[in-house]
Design a protein around this motif. Structure first.
Motif, PDB file in Angstrom:
ATOM      1  N   ALA A  17     127.208  74.291  38.759  1.00 50.79           N
ATOM      2  CA  ALA A  17     126.809  75.472  37.983  1.00 50.79           C
ATOM      3  C   ALA A  17     128.025  76.233  37.476  1.00 50.79           C
ATOM      4  CB  ALA A  17     125.927  76.380  38.839  1.00 50.79           C
ATOM      5  N   VAL A  18     129.051  76.358  38.321  1.00 48.03           N
ATOM      6  CA  VAL A  18     130.290  77.043  37.913  1.00 48.03           C
ATOM      7  C   VAL A  18     130.948  76.300  36.758  1.00 48.03           C
ATOM      8  CG1 VAL A  18     132.634  77.663  38.655  1.00 48.03           C
ATOM      9  CG2 VAL A  18     130.697  78.079  40.182  1.00 48.03           C
ATOM     10  N   ILE A  19     131.015  74.990  36.880  1.00 45.66           N
ATOM     11  CA  ILE A  19     131.646  74.176  35.835  1.00 45.66           C
ATOM     12  C   ILE A  19     130.876  74.284  34.524  1.00 45.66           C
ATOM     13  CG2 ILE A  19     132.131  71.785  35.136  1.00 45.66           C
ATOM     14  CD1 ILE A  19     132.732  71.228  38.139  1.00 45.66           C
ATOM     15  N   LEU A  20     129.549  74.183  34.584  1.00 40.24           N
ATOM     16  CA  LEU A  20     128.744  74.253  33.367  1.00 40.24           C
ATOM     17  C   LEU A  20     128.836  75.629  32.716  1.00 40.24           C
ATOM     18  CD1 LEU A  20     125.546  72.338  34.561  1.00 40.24           C
ATOM     19  CD2 LEU A  20     127.360  71.493  33.080  1.00 40.24           C
ATOM     20  N   LEU A  21     128.811  76.686  33.529  1.00 42.83           N
ATOM     21  CA  LEU A  21     128.921  78.044  32.984  1.00 42.83           C
ATOM     22  C   LEU A  21     130.242  78.226  32.262  1.00 42.83           C
ATOM     23  CD1 LEU A  21     128.013  80.981  32.659  1.00 42.83           C
ATOM     24  CD2 LEU A  21     128.988  81.442  34.923  1.00 42.83           C
ATOM     25  N   ARG A  22     131.313  77.764  32.875  1.00 45.79           N
ATOM     26  CA  ARG A  22     132.637  77.919  32.259  1.00 45.79           C
ATOM     27  C   ARG A  22     132.730  77.167  30.947  1.00 45.79           C
ATOM     28  NH1 ARG A  22     136.982  74.711  30.260  1.00 45.79           N
ATOM     29  NH2 ARG A  22     138.972  75.709  30.742  1.00 45.79           N
ATOM     30  N   GLU A  23     132.212  75.935  30.922  1.00 43.05           N
ATOM     31  CA  GLU A  23     132.316  75.128  29.709  1.00 43.05           C
ATOM     32  C   GLU A  23     131.551  75.779  28.554  1.00 43.05           C
ATOM     33  OE1 GLU A  23     134.500  73.147  29.687  1.00 43.05           O
ATOM     34  OE2 GLU A  23     134.694  72.104  31.574  1.00 43.05           O
ATOM     35  N   VAL A  24     130.346  76.282  28.848  1.00 46.95           N
ATOM     36  CA  VAL A  24     129.560  76.950  27.810  1.00 46.95           C
ATOM     37  C   VAL A  24     130.242  78.236  27.369  1.00 46.95           C
ATOM     38  CG1 VAL A  24     127.361  78.101  27.326  1.00 46.95           C
ATOM     39  CG2 VAL A  24     127.385  75.948  28.591  1.00 46.95           C
ATOM     40  N   PHE A  25     130.770  78.996  28.334  1.00 44.37           N
ATOM     41  CA  PHE A  25     131.415  80.281  28.037  1.00 44.37           C
ATOM     42  C   PHE A  25     132.646  80.095  27.149  1.00 44.37           C
ATOM     43  CE2 PHE A  25     134.500  83.617  29.227  1.00 44.37           C
ATOM     44  CZ  PHE A  25     133.785  84.738  28.814  1.00 44.37           C
ATOM     45  N   ALA A  46     135.869  73.102  40.649  1.00 45.94           N
ATOM     46  CA  ALA A  46     135.131  74.311  40.289  1.00 45.94           C
ATOM     47  C   ALA A  46     136.027  75.547  40.387  1.00 45.94           C
ATOM     48  CB  ALA A  46     133.912  74.474  41.198  1.00 45.94           C
ATOM     49  N   ALA A  47     136.878  75.584  41.413  1.00 47.48           N
ATOM     50  CA  ALA A  47     137.803  76.719  41.562  1.00 47.48           C
ATOM     51  C   ALA A  47     138.786  76.765  40.389  1.00 47.48           C
ATOM     52  CB  ALA A  47     138.567  76.601  42.879  1.00 47.48           C
ATOM     53  N   LEU A  48     139.349  75.612  40.030  1.00 47.96           N
ATOM     54  CA  LEU A  48     140.270  75.563  38.887  1.00 47.96           C
ATOM     55  C   LEU A  48     139.532  75.896  37.588  1.00 47.96           C
ATOM     56  CD1 LEU A  48     142.350  72.347  39.696  1.00 47.96           C
ATOM     57  CD2 LEU A  48     143.013  74.727  40.020  1.00 47.96           C
ATOM     58  N   THR A  49     138.273  75.483  37.506  1.00 47.63           N
ATOM     59  CA  THR A  49     137.451  75.776  36.328  1.00 47.63           C
ATOM     60  C   THR A  49     137.277  77.283  36.161  1.00 47.63           C
ATOM     61  OG1 THR A  49     136.244  73.692  36.506  1.00 47.63           O
ATOM     62  CG2 THR A  49     135.172  75.455  35.296  1.00 47.63           C
ATOM     63  N   ALA A  50     136.983  77.968  37.264  1.00 47.54           N
ATOM     64  CA  ALA A  50     136.800  79.421  37.219  1.00 47.54           C
ATOM     65  C   ALA A  50     138.103  80.122  36.846  1.00 47.54           C
ATOM     66  CB  ALA A  50     136.292  79.923  38.569  1.00 47.54           C
ATOM     67  N   ILE A  51     139.218  79.660  37.410  1.00 48.36           N
ATOM     68  CA  ILE A  51     140.527  80.277  37.134  1.00 48.36           C
ATOM     69  C   ILE A  51     140.891  80.124  35.659  1.00 48.36           C
ATOM     70  CG2 ILE A  51     143.010  80.092  37.585  1.00 48.36           C
ATOM     71  CD1 ILE A  51     142.223  79.276  40.487  1.00 48.36           C
ATOM     72  N   THR A  52     140.731  78.901  35.138  1.00 49.80           N
ATOM     73  CA  THR A  52     141.094  78.681  33.731  1.00 49.80           C
ATOM     74  C   THR A  52     140.137  79.410  32.793  1.00 49.80           C
ATOM     75  OG1 THR A  52     139.818  76.601  33.724  1.00 49.80           O
ATOM     76  CG2 THR A  52     142.181  76.440  34.182  1.00 49.80           C
ATOM     77  N   GLY A  53     138.870  79.520  33.187  1.00 50.26           N
ATOM     78  CA  GLY A  53     137.912  80.265  32.376  1.00 50.26           C
ATOM     79  C   GLY A  53     138.287  81.734  32.287  1.00 50.26           C
TER      80      GLY A  53
END
Length: 219
Positions: free
Chosen positions: A98-106, A199-206
């Motif tokens: 969910a974190v990964i998908l949210l970041r990609e869409v955002f 997912a953690a790296l995804t949130a940080i880069t987002g």
């Protein structure tokens, strides 16, 4: 549009995305698991190859620049959808997914909103590491699915007690069930750990991209 070899590889990666999911519709398991894994790994490798070739041959094009991030996101999103469909709503899978998908869409929405100024959201080294770990994590979890469905196929005619005894080493293992079971456990645990790191790296880069875009979001 210029159809260079790097661009063709990028298009292959984009087309491979839905094929990963369709493998489970067309083929029986565990054949589908291994076909999807081969497709996903092959497409992931092209992500590294096409960039290398484009820079080495000076063949960086607008088409490739546009399609490359789209192909990456398509591969990850479709593969995660396949894993959730196969493994169910396990929290260890669903939360990082969910974190990964949210970041990609955002981030995609940010780039679309910024339009001509979207160049401020250039791909960082950390974002590249994020994508690499995502793809490794998904590959490992796909391998887990292939191993488990393979074990289920081999033990289809066995009663559960006999199968358990073979896996535990109490009975003769003629089909390699024990090593498959050990490998499946390693893939499951390792895949979850890698997916949470991704997912953690995804949130940080987002968050980093959001901070870079903030000056353009002010009225």
């Amino acid at each position: 549009m210029t159809w260079t070899i790097p661009n063709i590889l990028t298009v292959f990666r984009l087309v491979s995305a839905p094929m990963v999911l369709l493998s489970f519709v067309i083929l029986p398991r565990p054949v589908a698991d291994w076909a999807a894994l081969v497709l996903f790994v092959g497409a992931s490798v092209t992500d590294w190859i096409d960039g290398k070739l484009a820079r080495a041959w000076d063949q960086q094009t607008k088409l490739g620049t546009m399609l490359d991030p789209i192909a990456d996101k398509a591969m990850v999103v479709v593969a995660l959808a396949a894993l959730v469909g196969l493994m169910g709503l396990a929290p260890l899978l669903v939360i990082p997914a969910a974190v990964i998908l949210l970041r990609e869409v955002f981030v995609s929405g940010l780039r679309e909103f910024l339009g001509d100024t979207a160049g401020t959201l250039k791909v960082t080294k950390l974002a590249k590491w994020k994508t690499t770990i995502q793809m490794i994590a998904i590959s490992v979890l796909m391998a887990f699915g292939g191993l488990v469905s393979g074990i289920e196929a081999l033990t289809a005619g066995m009663d559960s007690a006999t199968a358990a005894a073979v896996i535990e080493g109490a009975e003769e293992d003629l089909f390699g069930l024990r090593w498959k079971s050990i490998a499946a456990t390693i893939c499951l645990n390792g895949g979850f750990v890698l997916l949470w790191i991704a997912a953690a790296l995804t949130a940080i880069t987002g968050w980093d991209y959001f901070n870079k875009a903030r000056p353009y979001l002010k009225d």
